[in-house]
Design an enzyme around this catalytic site. Structure first.
Site, PDB file in Angstrom:
ATOM      1  N   PRO A 262       0.825  -1.121   0.001  1.00 17.22           N
ATOM      2  CG  PRO A 262      -0.765  -1.410   1.567  1.00 17.22           C
ATOM      3  CD  PRO A 262       0.574  -2.099   1.187  1.00 17.22           C
TER       4      PRO A 262
ATOM      5  N   GLY B  16       2.181   3.929  -4.761  1.00 15.01           N
ATOM      6  CA  GLY B  16       1.769   4.822  -5.862  1.00 15.01           C
ATOM      7  C   GLY B  16       1.235   3.901  -6.945  1.00 15.01           C
TER       8      GLY B  16
ATOM      9  CB  THR C   9      -4.177   4.668  -6.896  1.00 14.83           C
ATOM     10  OG1 THR C   9      -4.576   3.477  -6.286  1.00 14.83           O
ATOM     11  CG2 THR C   9      -5.480   5.378  -7.624  1.00 14.83           C
TER      12      THR C   9
ATOM     13  CD  GLU D 247      10.986   2.338  26.636  1.00 14.03           C
ATOM     14  OE1 GLU D 247      11.754   1.933  25.625  1.00 14.03           O
ATOM     15  OE2 GLU D 247       9.982   1.961  26.744  1.00 14.03           O
TER      16      GLU D 247
HETATM   17  P1  ADP Z   1      -1.233   2.653  -3.720  1.00 16.27           P
HETATM   18  O1  ADP Z   1      -2.311   2.910  -4.886  1.00 16.27           O
HETATM   19  O2  ADP Z   1      -0.097   2.031  -4.224  1.00 16.27           O
HETATM   20  O3  ADP Z   1      -1.729   2.408  -2.326  1.00 16.27           O
HETATM   21  P2  ADP Z   1      -1.363   5.732  -4.139  1.00 16.27           P
HETATM   22  O4  ADP Z   1      -1.186   5.693  -5.452  1.00 16.27           O
HETATM   23  O5  ADP Z   1      -2.861   5.807  -3.687  1.00 16.27           O
HETATM   24  O6  ADP Z   1      -1.003   4.235  -3.431  1.00 16.27           O
HETATM   25  O7  ADP Z   1      -0.383   6.515  -3.336  1.00 16.27           O
HETATM   26  C1  ADP Z   1      -0.884   7.567  -2.373  1.00 16.27           C
HETATM   27  C2  ADP Z   1      -0.089   8.958  -2.282  1.00 16.27           C
HETATM   28  O8  ADP Z   1       1.081   8.712  -2.024  1.00 16.27           O
HETATM   29  C3  ADP Z   1      -0.280   9.397  -3.790  1.00 16.27           C
HETATM   30  O9  ADP Z   1      -1.375  10.133  -4.250  1.00 16.27           O
HETATM   31  C4  ADP Z   1       1.120  10.327  -3.886  1.00 16.27           C
HETATM   32  O10 ADP Z   1       0.790  11.538  -3.306  1.00 16.27           O
HETATM   33  C5  ADP Z   1       1.855   9.549  -2.829  1.00 16.27           C
HETATM   34  N1  ADP Z   1       2.790   8.607  -3.674  1.00 16.27           N
HETATM   35  C6  ADP Z   1       2.839   7.120  -3.579  1.00 16.27           C
HETATM   36  N2  ADP Z   1       3.968   6.769  -4.463  1.00 16.27           N
HETATM   37  C7  ADP Z   1       4.545   7.892  -5.020  1.00 16.27           C
HETATM   38  C8  ADP Z   1       5.543   7.934  -5.680  1.00 16.27           C
HETATM   39  N3  ADP Z   1       6.135   6.798  -6.277  1.00 16.27           N
HETATM   40  N4  ADP Z   1       5.967   9.015  -6.286  1.00 16.27           N
HETATM   41  C9  ADP Z   1       5.244  10.263  -5.868  1.00 16.27           C
HETATM   42  N5  ADP Z   1       4.112  10.336  -4.978  1.00 16.27           N
HETATM   43  C10 ADP Z   1       3.787   8.982  -4.536  1.00 16.27           C
HETATM   44 ZN    ZN Z   2       9.444  -2.678  25.776  1.00 15.55          ZN
HETATM   45 MG    MG Z   3      -4.384   2.685  -4.364  1.00 16.99          MG
END
Ligand code: ADP
Ligand code: ZN
Ligand code: MG
Length: 595
Positions: A175, A178, A180, A395
């Site tokens: 997750p 990037g 999406t 700790e």
């Molecule tokens: P996934 O679909 O893999 O869970 P998303 O594409 O929804 O992740 O990413 C969520 C947000 O995180 C994006 O809208 C962006 O702002 C940031 N992000 C994630 N990966 C990248 C990347 N490789 N480059 C730039 N921004 C990223």
């Molecule tokens: Zn501990």
């Molecule tokens: Mg996604």
């Protein structure tokens, strides 16, 4: 959040999403918190009994909601391994994946609480406005997708020479990496519409609805070709069929069949390209991966140092920084962060700077944000007393046992300021991106993790030990188990005893795997796991006993100052004893072991 507060938020339309667990006894809700600058927060609400009236209310408010049957799904074993062994990802990865997983997990249609998610069928964006420039640190995936963009832009080039345009591309990755964003970038670059739907939205209580949604979706897509159809969380519908012991899942199978039929139905060259995303390719039905369907797989992974720098650069574009902020240093300090985490980090820092009335983000805000993302919100300091002293010994126990066991990451700081669930924290700094970890290093982590409990026991006596070590003990159990069953690091030998696919899968499958083992082997495994933790605990107890004077002195300083840097800590400890050379230096990112 209290139940009354939740109802109040619901009335004020501040609730965006509700997920019910435990037969409706517990809800995880996404709330927009006006106190926090309208940021979306996920919080847990304990519900008073069967929430029929609540469900009516939620429906009336048109809030997205779903119910989940209890399922023990520890997630992809590979992710588990990473989150357990790559120390920087330990807490962060663990928590992060867990919360994503439970919240994003598929609804189960057999559950009477699942009344279907929202009415939302699928979304269409005529123009995503996202380009490849917005996606950083995933160059290989981008390269693969340039080609897809070419197909969409100039199909005739390819058809003229008899090439078949791919129909489906499967994006695999954890997750927030990037996926999406990449799918949107393809549509944006090619200038075609973007249709999207999430796999979990297909899964409905009424058999047949998912399938009809698939039909609708493809019908619309074909009318708008060329275009991209994006199916997020495809694992929700595309799990292997026939593995659901205790009743198959008609609805999911029908939906999956419909998806396959649709993909087979359109000619390769209609200009509809299906992009699907999942964080687990291993559980997908083989039929999905056959040629002519998702025959291309592109994986995106958590970025390395260079990737993190590039991603930070993309998100730093619209922000103001003080001269003391270096993106390279941030990147070094954040191993295990996904793109989404990095974007979130810079945003948190900007919010903090704003709240502190600064005109630019300084290194202080960055530091505080990293701490907060890794370990949670800072709480109020404890007043002096027995608890404070106990937390301090706990700790310092971690810090001393970690520092004196060769192969352990160096201490970065020890603090008694609570954060998240933790009453106190010891932060360790991994030397480099830890991808290969030796047996001694894992063992050292086990010793370090047991240091807290060992200190409690020796200093306060065994009747006084507390619940504070619970999460330490869980980590110890998991690391020891993996040493034996996954990494072949016990006297049983180099033998993978648990198939990762099984371990990550069904509870029942896992039980069956265990039952199919010889009884002797199962016993050997248990014995080896126990031997590892017993040995580590002995060593931890020894470190505490042998260094009592040093520990008392460090605790005294810590209780007074509340936070102590790794250097300050090592300065005192080395007055009393020799520290292994490799455990001295500190390089990049802190990872906490918390009470
Ligand atoms: P996934 O679909 O893999 O869970 P998303 O594409 O929804 O992740 O990413 C969520 C947000 O995180 C994006 O809208 C962006 O702002 C940031 N992000 C994630 N990966 C990248 C990347 N490789 N480059 C730039 N921004 C990223
Ligand atoms: Zn501990
Ligand atoms: Mg996604």
């Amino acid at each position: 959040m209290s139940y009354t507060r939740f109802l109040e938020y619901l009335d004020k339309d501040k609730i965006r999403k509700v997920d019910l667990y435990d037969n409706g006894m517990v809800a995880i809700v996404e709330a927009v918190a006006p106190e926090l600058g309208n940021r979306v927060q996920r919080v847990r609400v304990q519900l008073p009994g069967l929430p029929e009236e609540l469900i009516r209310k939620i429906k009336a408010k048109n809030v997205d909601f779903a119910a989940h049957i209890p399922q023990e799904d520890p997630g992809n074993v590979v992710l588990n391994i990473i989150s357990n062994l790559a120390f920087p990802v330990l807490l962060l990865g663990g928590l992060y994946f867990l919360s994503r997983r439970t919240i994003g997990g598929p609804g189960n249609p057999n559950n009477p609480f699942n009344f279907g998610k929202s009415k939302a069928k699928f979304q269409m964006e005529p123009n995503t406005g996202v380009t490849f420039n917005d996606v950083a640190g995933v160059d290989e995936a981008k390269q693969d997708f340039m080609e897809v963009v070419e197909f969409l832009k100039r199909p005739e080039r390819f058809t003229a020479v008899g090439a078949k345009i791919p129909k489906g591309v499967l994006l695999v990755g954890p997750p927030g990496t990037g996926k999406t964003l990449l799918a949107k970038a393809i549509a944006g670059e090619a200038g075609v519409p973007f249709f999207s739907i999430s796999g979990s939205e297909f899964v409905e209580v009424f058999v047949g609805i998912g399938a009809s949604r698939v039909r609708d979706l493809f019908k619309k897509a074909k009318e708008n070709a060329p275009c991209i159809v994006f199916v997020d969380e495809i694992d929700a519908v595309g799990r292997q069929r026939g593995t659901g012991i205790g009743g198959g899942n008609d609805e999911r199978e029908q939906t999956l069949n419909q998806l396959l039929t649709e993909m087979d139905g359109f000619e390769g060259n209609t200009g509809v390209i299906v992009v699907a995303a999942t964080n687990r390719a291993d559980i997908l039905d083989a039929a999905l991966l056959r040629p002519g369907r998702f025959d291309r797989q592109v994986s995106v992974d958590v970025p390395d140092v260079k990737g993190r720098t590039e991603i930070l650069r993309v998100h730093a574009g619209n922000k103001k920084f003080d001269g003391d902020v270096s993106l390279d240093v941030i990147a070094m300090r954040t191993p295990g962060f996904s793109g989404a985490d990095l974007a979130n980090l810079l945003n948190e820092a900007a919010i903090l700077a704003g709240r502190r009335g600064k005109t630019a983000i300084s290194a202080k805000e960055i530091d505080d944000s990293i701490d907060r993302i890794v370990a949670g919100m800072e709480g109020t300091t404890m007043t002096d007393g027995k608890t404070k002293s106990l937390v301090a010994y706990h700790e310092v126990g971690h810090a001393v046992c970690g520092t004196l066991t060769p192969g352990h990451d160096p201490v970065q700081k020890v603090t008694l300021i609570p954060r998240g669930q933790a009453r106190g924290l010891t932060w360790f700094l991994p030397g480099e991106d830890p991808t290969l970890i030796s047996k001694q290093q894992i063992f050292a982590r086990i010793v370090g993790a047991l240091g807290g409990r060992a200190a409690e026991e020796i200093v306060f006596g065994s009747p006084e030990v507390t619940t504070g070590a619970a999460s330490d003990l869980q980590q110890v159990a998991s690391m020891a188990k993996q040493m034996v069953t996954v990494f072949g690091m016990s006297e049983i030998g180099p033998w993978a005893l648990i198939d990762p696919a099984v371990q990550g899968g069904d509870v029942i499958l896992r039980m069956m795997a265990r039952n199919s083992m010889s009884e002797k082997l199962a016993e050997d495994i248990d014995r080896s796991i126990k031997a590892i933790s017993d040995k580590a605990y002995e060593i931890a107890l020894g470190h505490i006993r042998n260094n009592r004077a040093a520990i008392d002195k460090i605790v005294e300083v810590l209780v007074e100052k509340e936070t102590m840097t790794g250097d300050e800590f090592r300065a005192i400890l080395s007055e009393f004893t020799e520290i292994p050379a490799e455990n001295k230096a500190a390089l990049s990112t802190p990872t906490p072991v918390g009470v």
